[in-house]
Design a protein around this motif. Sequence first.
Motif, PDB file in Angstrom:
ATOM      1  N   ASP A 136       0.429   4.219   0.586  1.00  0.00           N
ATOM      2  CA  ASP A 136       0.214   5.186   1.661  1.00  0.00           C
ATOM      3  C   ASP A 136       0.620   4.649   3.029  1.00  0.00           C
ATOM      4  O   ASP A 136       0.507   5.353   4.038  1.00  0.00           O
ATOM      5  CB  ASP A 136      -1.267   5.610   1.698  1.00  0.00           C
ATOM      6  CG  ASP A 136      -1.674   6.339   0.424  1.00  0.00           C
ATOM      7  OD1 ASP A 136      -0.833   7.084  -0.110  1.00  0.00           O
ATOM      8  OD2 ASP A 136      -2.823   6.153  -0.023  1.00  0.00           O
ATOM      9  N   HIS A 137       1.064   3.399   3.074  1.00  0.00           N
ATOM     10  CA  HIS A 137       1.436   2.809   4.364  1.00  0.00           C
ATOM     11  C   HIS A 137       2.825   3.309   4.767  1.00  0.00           C
ATOM     12  O   HIS A 137       3.723   3.426   3.927  1.00  0.00           O
ATOM     13  CB  HIS A 137       1.449   1.285   4.269  1.00  0.00           C
ATOM     14  CG  HIS A 137       1.559   0.595   5.589  1.00  0.00           C
ATOM     15  ND1 HIS A 137       2.763   0.389   6.224  1.00  0.00           N
ATOM     16  CD2 HIS A 137       0.608   0.079   6.412  1.00  0.00           C
ATOM     17  CE1 HIS A 137       2.563  -0.231   7.373  1.00  0.00           C
ATOM     18  NE2 HIS A 137       1.254  -0.442   7.511  1.00  0.00           N
ATOM     19  N   LYS A 181      -0.210  -2.290  -5.691  1.00  0.00           N
ATOM     20  CA  LYS A 181      -1.045  -2.710  -4.565  1.00  0.00           C
ATOM     21  C   LYS A 181      -1.544  -4.136  -4.700  1.00  0.00           C
ATOM     22  O   LYS A 181      -1.697  -4.849  -3.712  1.00  0.00           O
ATOM     23  CB  LYS A 181      -2.229  -1.758  -4.418  1.00  0.00           C
ATOM     24  CG  LYS A 181      -3.000  -1.941  -3.115  1.00  0.00           C
ATOM     25  CD  LYS A 181      -4.003  -0.832  -2.916  1.00  0.00           C
ATOM     26  CE  LYS A 181      -4.662  -0.938  -1.540  1.00  0.00           C
ATOM     27  NZ  LYS A 181      -5.618   0.166  -1.303  1.00  0.00           N
ATOM     28  N   SER A 229      -2.553  -2.101   8.969  1.00  0.00           N
ATOM     29  CA  SER A 229      -2.615  -2.828   7.702  1.00  0.00           C
ATOM     30  C   SER A 229      -2.776  -4.324   7.922  1.00  0.00           C
ATOM     31  O   SER A 229      -3.594  -4.976   7.273  1.00  0.00           O
ATOM     32  CB  SER A 229      -1.338  -2.567   6.897  1.00  0.00           C
ATOM     33  OG  SER A 229      -1.285  -3.373   5.749  1.00  0.00           O
ATOM     34  N   ASP A 278       0.860  -1.190   0.000  1.00  0.00           N
ATOM     35  CA  ASP A 278       0.000   0.000   0.000  1.00  0.00           C
ATOM     36  C   ASP A 278       0.894   1.238   0.000  1.00  0.00           C
ATOM     37  O   ASP A 278       1.624   1.491   0.957  1.00  0.00           O
ATOM     38  CB  ASP A 278      -0.889  -0.033   1.245  1.00  0.00           C
ATOM     39  CG  ASP A 278      -1.867   1.122   1.298  1.00  0.00           C
ATOM     40  OD1 ASP A 278      -1.760   2.047   0.461  1.00  0.00           O
ATOM     41  OD2 ASP A 278      -2.743   1.110   2.188  1.00  0.00           O
TER      42      ASP A 278
END
Length: 656
Positions: free
Chosen positions: A121-122, A140, A223, A119
């Motif tokens: 944005d992680h 992703k 997550s 991800d």
Amino acid sequence: MVELAKTAGFCYGVDRAVGMVYDLLEKGKKVATVGPIIHNPQIVSDLAEKGVIIVNEPKEVPKGYVLVIRSHGVGKIVTDEAEDLALELADATCPFVKKIHRLATRAGEEGKVFLFFGDADHPEVMGVVGHCTGEYYVVKNESGLYELWQNNPDLAQKSIFVAAQTTFNTNEWKNCLKTLKKLCTNHEVFDTICNATVLRQAEAKILSENSDVMIVVGGRESSNTAKLFSICNENAETYLVETAKELPNLEGSLKIGITAGASTPASIIKEVLVTMSDMNQIAEQNFEEMLEESLKSFNTDEKVRGIVVGITPTEVYVDVGRKQAGFVPANELSQDPNVRPEDIVKMGDEIDLLIMKTNDQEGTIMLSKKRVDAMKGWDDIEAALESQEVLTGKVIEVVKGGVIVLSKNMRIFVPASQATTSRGEDLNGLKNKEVNFRVIEVNRGRRRAVGSIRSVLKEQRKAAQEKFWTDIQEGQRFTGKVKSFTNFGAFIDLGGVDGMVHISELSWNRVKHPSDVLSIGETVEVFVKGLDRENGKISLGYKDPSQNPWEKLEKEYPAGTVCEATIVGLTDFGAFANVIPGIDGLIHISQIADRRIEKPQDVLAVGDKVNVKITEIDFENHRVSLSMRALLEDSQAEAAKADNGEAEVVYSTEAE
């Protein structure tokens, strides 16, 4: 009935990071973290009450604070900035994540594309991206991979490093790799999904398949918790809760499974368990006992998997996901006694181990890597015996009667008779060398495996000989090594096949023994003079044709030439004299003096320098005839001629 997953709760990385912060607080330190130390609002809230502040970048850290890097890690620019600001750093980056950082950097250094599944944005992914030094892409899922290839068709021609977020869904990972094989062949895959994540997800799948309802405990921002929820939700009615207050009212005789994300503390899991027990009116199971079950002491000879968390010259420390501290003595790391611990493992490596001894009093477990490796190696070695496959290994010891070869983490004994092509060779020359060998005997009961290097060398030599005889031609030049001498010549190893240089071909000068010209082991340039394919014999030339003295003799010393020669040999029928270097001529006994002599030794001795006349040259048979007598006769004729001329003059004077 309520069942708690054994892998529920803090993973090693999170436990280490949270423990580091609390430890710093206990020491009276002021602490700042780059982003929340954990994706659990309860822990974050508790730390905030204790004075821990959250910053986005190092320049926000107040003076006097320790900056803690959370387990997700950060980009290189963050640590560089912290160092520039002279901040006190405490790095709690998970070893698994550190490994990915090194891969990202290495990909750029080697000019390869870094393809990362996760991800974007992680925080972990953003940190990894911050270590990329070349071309990279974050994908992703499988559909994102297809989209990437459509937009970048040239990727199929590039070299690619492939890795994944430590908490990436294992099923999705398998699908992505399957698809990647269709899109690209020039890629190298690094399995960077954390083992704890793999086990947690696998257990969640099995537990959800056997439960009516699943409760996933963890932060909604986590997550790995979200992935657990997704896995469980495919098989059972699933609820995601952060605390016991969010539990649904579940009544009736349901089978309820509970799992928790890597960021969920034990206190919250306990609270959920107790609440579920009350709801279902079942006998409350002591939570401490449940935890102790997951932390039970290991049995000796049990296999475990651990993560390397420390390396010293004498031992390696590993985390095996239990309360005991695991360590591997250096002599239990490898069958090779010469290697160092840092040559075998690196920080963050995941390794299979065997429990050697537990010490509950000290809370330690002594482990062995080499014994697990050996267990795996037996199957490989037995298969190699059956197939007669040629294996490669390193000679690690020279022992009485042979050598020890390390291959497939097994110690293979190679007897001296099977170690070299001929008996009596010095085995010390094999130490630390890579060798090819075959397994010729395996006895598990006696823990003995025997190999043969010689059989492979013989095959290689035979194959080389066949190719050699197919390719070799007269006149062909070779670089070879002097192998041995005889009185009549020298044998040269041409690379698996021997040829012979006759003593007469060693030099244009007279040679008594090959050792006058060559040395054993010397590298020499030779050429093929003749081939006997039927008997496998090769005649070689060594002396340089351009230095042929017969050509010099023809140009500079034709028949009739008078020159100085050195006596080099005496026989009953005459004397041999060296005319020019490389050419001896014969002075027949009848040509030594102008009178009859019994033997040459009456007039000459070896080493004498005499004037001779070249009377005949046989270039075809390389023979030169010399004469001392011819010079004497010429001298006498000249004297007689001079005497006759003087007499005539005197007679004429008297007549007048």
